[in-house]
Design an enzyme around this catalytic site. Structure first.
Site, PDB file in Angstrom:
ATOM      1  CG  ASN A  10     -20.987   6.155   1.493  1.00 36.24           C
ATOM      2  OD1 ASN A  10     -21.453   7.282   1.359  1.00 36.24           O
ATOM      3  ND2 ASN A  10     -21.657   5.076   1.143  1.00 36.24           N
ATOM      4  NE  ARG A  89     -22.511   6.399  -2.741  1.00 38.74           N
ATOM      5  CZ  ARG A  89     -23.717   6.487  -2.207  1.00 38.74           C
ATOM      6  NH1 ARG A  89     -23.862   6.622  -0.901  1.00 38.74           N
ATOM      7  NH2 ARG A  89     -24.795   6.443  -2.969  1.00 38.74           N
ATOM      8  CG  HIS A 178     -27.692   2.845  -6.567  1.00 34.97           C
ATOM      9  ND1 HIS A 178     -29.062   2.754  -6.648  1.00 34.97           N
ATOM     10  CD2 HIS A 178     -27.409   3.140  -5.263  1.00 34.97           C
ATOM     11  CE1 HIS A 178     -29.599   2.982  -5.454  1.00 34.97           C
ATOM     12  NE2 HIS A 178     -28.609   3.224  -4.606  1.00 34.97           N
ATOM     13  N   GLY A 208     -32.031  -1.911  -2.533  1.00 40.35           N
ATOM     14  CA  GLY A 208     -31.789  -1.746  -1.109  1.00 40.35           C
ATOM     15  C   GLY A 208     -32.778  -0.727  -0.595  1.00 40.35           C
ATOM     16  NE  ARG A 239     -33.986   7.689  -1.146  1.00 38.70           N
ATOM     17  CZ  ARG A 239     -32.806   7.298  -1.624  1.00 38.70           C
ATOM     18  NH1 ARG A 239     -32.605   7.236  -2.931  1.00 38.70           N
ATOM     19  NH2 ARG A 239     -31.847   6.937  -0.814  1.00 38.70           N
ATOM     20  N   GLY A 331     -31.858  -7.256  -3.238  1.00 36.37           N
ATOM     21  CA  GLY A 331     -31.605  -8.069  -4.427  1.00 36.37           C
ATOM     22  C   GLY A 331     -30.753  -9.293  -4.152  1.00 36.37           C
ATOM     23  CD  GLU A 332     -25.721  -8.134  -2.479  1.00 31.32           C
ATOM     24  OE1 GLU A 332     -25.320  -8.565  -1.376  1.00 31.32           O
ATOM     25  OE2 GLU A 332     -25.276  -7.095  -3.002  1.00 31.32           O
ATOM     26  CD  GLU A 383     -22.342   0.636  -3.913  1.00 31.34           C
ATOM     27  OE1 GLU A 383     -22.721   1.714  -4.389  1.00 31.34           O
ATOM     28  OE2 GLU A 383     -22.869   0.096  -2.928  1.00 31.34           O
TER      29      GLU A 383
END
Length: 399
Positions: A10, A89, A178, A208, A239, A331-332, A383
């Protein structure tokens, strides 16, 4: 050790994340990060067998030297001979790619052609591909696209209300990102809920430093929050997400900003960092908010409010909602963020189980609500595994 190892890359503009995946056991054998590439102090950190190995590269060393260094480590530990493919990726595939592909000269040319749609990402991905082709010149290379999963989105969702010629001639539309993560959690949610994937209706929130929400109907993406670029949508680490487009003109015309300064502000200085004036790290903000830091509290409130609004709006294309899925680093791991968001979605009947919500962190998954109707679920994303599995599938098809 099996002969089903896939080396995953990646590639960022000045970084390189990598992993080695055993597709038979689904285990990550090795992982790491090369950071500050092409600077005065590039460094590689490799995690293998519970140990961290740090390698300092020569000043200005770039991606090729980083990949060569990692390959040398694989050879030193008798891992390289078990690698059967390299999976990459690739952030943007435009409309050319609806699924993962083996990289050929023609495929590489098409990735280069859509680089204008992701100027911060695709050129770096291409550098990684070319460097890996030199390092593993006998192995098939596979491209897995962030945008591919979203190619099922209908025109009413992906077109912007701009002159249609801008889409026809320049490809200006919503693409979404994503996709690999949203695809993975769709598979996992199907198993967890006992609903066939082609009948599953969920809203997936990948949260994230970059964050996006996707509406998934009958197992397919039908709308998503990121757009032509990964700047649109939710409040993110640095962002801004959705803002009035005229703000850019105001900054330039009234405040004297240059275009490059505007891009820097919107992509690197906004979001949680800009609102809090403190940090883009959700963990830091949660700690500071508990201590009474008003900027941290405000940033988190705006993050959660906008996320809840997006989730509620994405019930429109679904018609029926089976679950909201939280994934990604925030989120996790942030039970506070999840509870805050679900509390604002009380119209759907969510009742958060405090103990289950706290337990579903640090790699744990599961349903975190106690109610009839739609559920809220935490699913750690993977991923790298999707990239590895796609790579194996494609090279087996070629044989």
């Amino acid at each position: 050790m099996t002969d089903k190892l896939v080396f995953i890359l990646n590639c960022g503009s000045s970084s390189l994340k990598f992993a080695l995946i055993d597709t038979q056991t689904q285990q990550q054998i090795l992982s790491g990060l090369a950071d500050s590439l092409a600077s005065d102090s590039p460094i590689i950190t490799i995690k293998y067998q519970g140990n961290k190995h740090r390698v300092t590269l020569p000043a200005q060393a770039a991606h090729q030297q980083a990949i060569d260094t990692v390959v040398a480590f694989l050879q030193q530990h008798q891992l390289a001979t078990h690698v059967v493919a390299v999976g990459h990726r690739v952030v943007h595939g435009g409309e050319a790619f609806t699924e993962s592909v083996i990289i050929t000269p023609q495929v590489l040319s098409q990735i280069e052609q859509v680089s204008q749609l992701a100027p911060l990402h695709n050129p770096a991905n291409i550098i990684g591909i070319k460097a890996a082709q030199q390092a593993f010149n006998q192995l098939p290379q596979v491209a897995v696209f962030d945008t591919a999963f979203h190619q099922t989105i209908p025109a009413k969702a992906y077109l912007y209300p701009l002159p249609y010629s801008l889409y026809e001639e320049h490809g200006i539309r919503r693409y979404g990102f994503h996709g690999t993560s949203h695809f993975y959690v769709t598979q996992q949610a199907s198993q967890l809920l006992g609903i066939e994937r082609d009948q599953l209706n969920i809203i997936s929130a990948h949260l994230g430093n970059g964050a996006s929400v996707t509406a998934i109907k009958n197992g397919q993406s039908v709308d998503t929050s990121m757009g032509l670029t990964p700047l649109e949508g939710l409040v993110m680490g640095t962002r801004c997400g959705d803002i009035d487009p005229a703000i850019s003109h105001f900054l330039i015309d009234q405040l004297g900003y240059q275009q490059a300064q505007v891009n820097q502000l919107l992509n690197k200085e906004s979001g949680l960092l800009g609102l809090s004036q403190l940090s883009n790290d959700c963990r830091v903000l949660e700690e500071e908010a508990e201590q009474g830091h008003e900027g941290a509290r405000l940033a988190l409130d705006i993050f959660c409010y906008r996320l809840a609004k997006y989730i509620a709006s994405y019930t429109v294309p679904l018609g029926q909602l089976d679950a909201v899925v939280f994934t990604g680093g925030i989120g996790e791991n942030s039970d506070m963020i999840r509870e805050n968001v679900l509390r604002q979605l009380s119209i759907f009947g969510f009742k958060v189980d405090h103990d289950k919500n706290q337990a579903a962190r640090f790699g744990a998954s599961g349903i975190i609500t106690n109610n009839a109707g739609p559920q809220a679920i935490v699913i750690p994303t993977n991923e790298e595994l999707v990239i590895a599995q796609d790579s194996i599938r494609l090279i087996q098809q070629e044989q």
